[in-house]
Design an enzyme around this catalytic site. Structure first.
Site, PDB file in Angstrom:
ATOM      1  CB  CYS A 167      38.326  14.023  16.523  1.00 15.06           C
ATOM      2  SG  CYS A 167      38.547  12.848  15.170  1.00 15.06           S
ATOM      3  CG  ASP A 168      40.790   8.988  16.881  1.00 16.84           C
ATOM      4  OD1 ASP A 168      40.814  10.094  16.317  1.00 16.84           O
ATOM      5  OD2 ASP A 168      41.296   7.975  16.385  1.00 16.84           O
ATOM      6  CB  ALA A 169      40.523  11.751  22.749  1.00 18.38           C
ATOM      7  CG  PHE A 171      34.019   6.357  21.106  1.00 23.01           C
ATOM      8  CD1 PHE A 171      32.668   6.183  20.876  1.00 23.01           C
ATOM      9  CD2 PHE A 171      34.756   5.257  21.538  1.00 23.01           C
ATOM     10  CE1 PHE A 171      32.060   4.947  21.079  1.00 23.01           C
ATOM     11  CE2 PHE A 171      34.168   4.017  21.740  1.00 23.01           C
ATOM     12  CZ  PHE A 171      32.812   3.867  21.508  1.00 23.01           C
TER      13      PHE A 171
END
Length: 380
Positions: A167-169, A171
């Site tokens: 999920c960081d990706a 951003f």
């Protein structure tokens, strides 16, 4: 910085929190918020060797995601400060690095800095500033990786990082794709981002909780009290990324409704999970009341909430109160010399954090939050 100026900065930070709680006039608050942002940015710029504590080898990579996120926050400060040194720092870094991206061709962490190079291009209109970004994104579109988004066990070989499988990706990657479409007037970049974002959300978004798993390895994992594990900073990355995507899209974009609706769903859940002290726990559903402060997730959530209140997407007064509490919590974590503490280290899920822990990406989240709060105060 002299002791007297440090003291003034510290007083400004304290006043910001006090005025937020007291409902002071926005005209009084805006300059204090800007001062708090400049204080944190000045410390980061002046302490490159100490901006990663405990030391993290990849945190000082000028083309990496950690430093890249700090400079993304710095773009927000540069747009609002009367001091040219912040914009100059961004242009100087890009020039030193030849406006390049990180070495891994598909890995979103290695092109987070594209957001900063596009910002520079928007101001100087020099094609060389986005030439590497265009080449990289064109090559990704041509390759069109289509492997599984399921995360293999750590330490094993996996190609899921060729796509946005964590999920960081969300951003690190898609805001730059949306920005490049806007800057070049070429829709193909947004088309690709939409396709990949939809695939990631379909896998990692828990509709019942309205939160994102960090990656598929968290499916079925439970915390100490049997709760699902949703990472604060991971969801903060998604939430802040949604704001940055929406900020790039024209009002009539057919892509807008998907991102807006997801943003609103997350907003309703996020605001309900804020702790009374203004922070969000590292593990969002943790039932313990003694969870430590954590500023990177709190900064990203505060950014998203304040932006939503300003734009009118978040109308209920609950959201405004949450943004104020979040900003107050963030300012309390800033040392008098500008060092931001309570930043959970680079990680893949919830973990321990200490008062002296800091990282460049935490400062970047603080600057994004401050920019949104500053704009909100000036609007009222």
């Amino acid at each position: 910085m002299t002791g007297k100026s440090q003291g003034r900065r510290r007083i400004a930070i304290a006043i910001t929190f006090f005025l937020a709680c007291a409902g002071a006039a926005p005209a009084q608050m805006a300059p204090q918020i800007l001062g708090a942002m400049e204080n944190v940015a000045d410390w980061e710029l002046a302490h490159p060797a100490g901006a990663s504590l405990p030391p993290a080898p990849d945190a000082m990579d000028p083309l990496g995601w950690s430093m890249g996120t700090f400079y993304t926050g710095l773009t927000a400060l540069a747009d609002r400060s009367g001091h040219a040194k912040y914009a100059d720092a961004i242009f100087a870094l890009g020039s030193r690095q030849g406006w390049k991206l990180g070495p891994r061709p598909f890995f979103a962490d290695d092109y987070e800095v594209a957001q900063n190079w596009i910002w520079a291009f928007d101001r100087k209109h020099d094609p060389k500033m986005i030439a590497a970004v265009r080449r990289r994104f064109d090559s990704i579109i041509a390759a069109n990786p289509s492997g599984s988004l399921l995360m293999a066990p750590f330490g094993s070989s996996t190609n899921c990082f060729q796509r946005w499988c964590w999920c960081d990706a969300l951003f690190m990657g898609p805001p730059a794709w949306a920005a490049l479409s806007r800057a070049t007037h070429d829709p193909k970049y947004l088309v690709y981002a939409d396709k990949e974002y939809h695939a990631t959300a379909a896998l990692l978004f828990d509709k019942g909780e309205a939160l994102f798993y960090r990656d598929s390895s968290f499916f079925g994992q439970r915390g100490a009290d049997g709760e699902k594990i949703f990472w604060s900073r991971g969801n903060g990355w998604v939430y802040a990324g949604l704001v940055r995507i929406l900020s790039q899209l024209p009002s009539g974009s057919p892509s807008r409704s998907f991102y807006r609706d997801l943003y609103l769903k997350m907003s309703r859940r996020i605001v309900a999970l804020q702790k009374p002290n203004g922070y969000w726990a590292s593990s969002l559903l943790a039932s313990r009341h003694d969870t430590t402060p954590e500023t990177s997730g709190t900064g990203l959530f505060t950014f998203g909430l304040a932006w939503g209140v300003k734009t009118g997407l978040l109308k209920d007064p609950t959201y405004r109160r949450a943004a104020d509490r979040g900003w107050g919590a963030l300012t309390r974590a800033v040392r008098k010399d500008g060092k931001l503490g309570w930043v959970q280290q680079g990680d893949v899920g919830p973990n321990a954090v200490r008062a002296g822990d800091t990282q460049p990406f935490g400062a970047g989240a603080f600057l994004l939050a401050g920019a949104a709060m500053y704009d909100l105060m000036r609007q009222r």
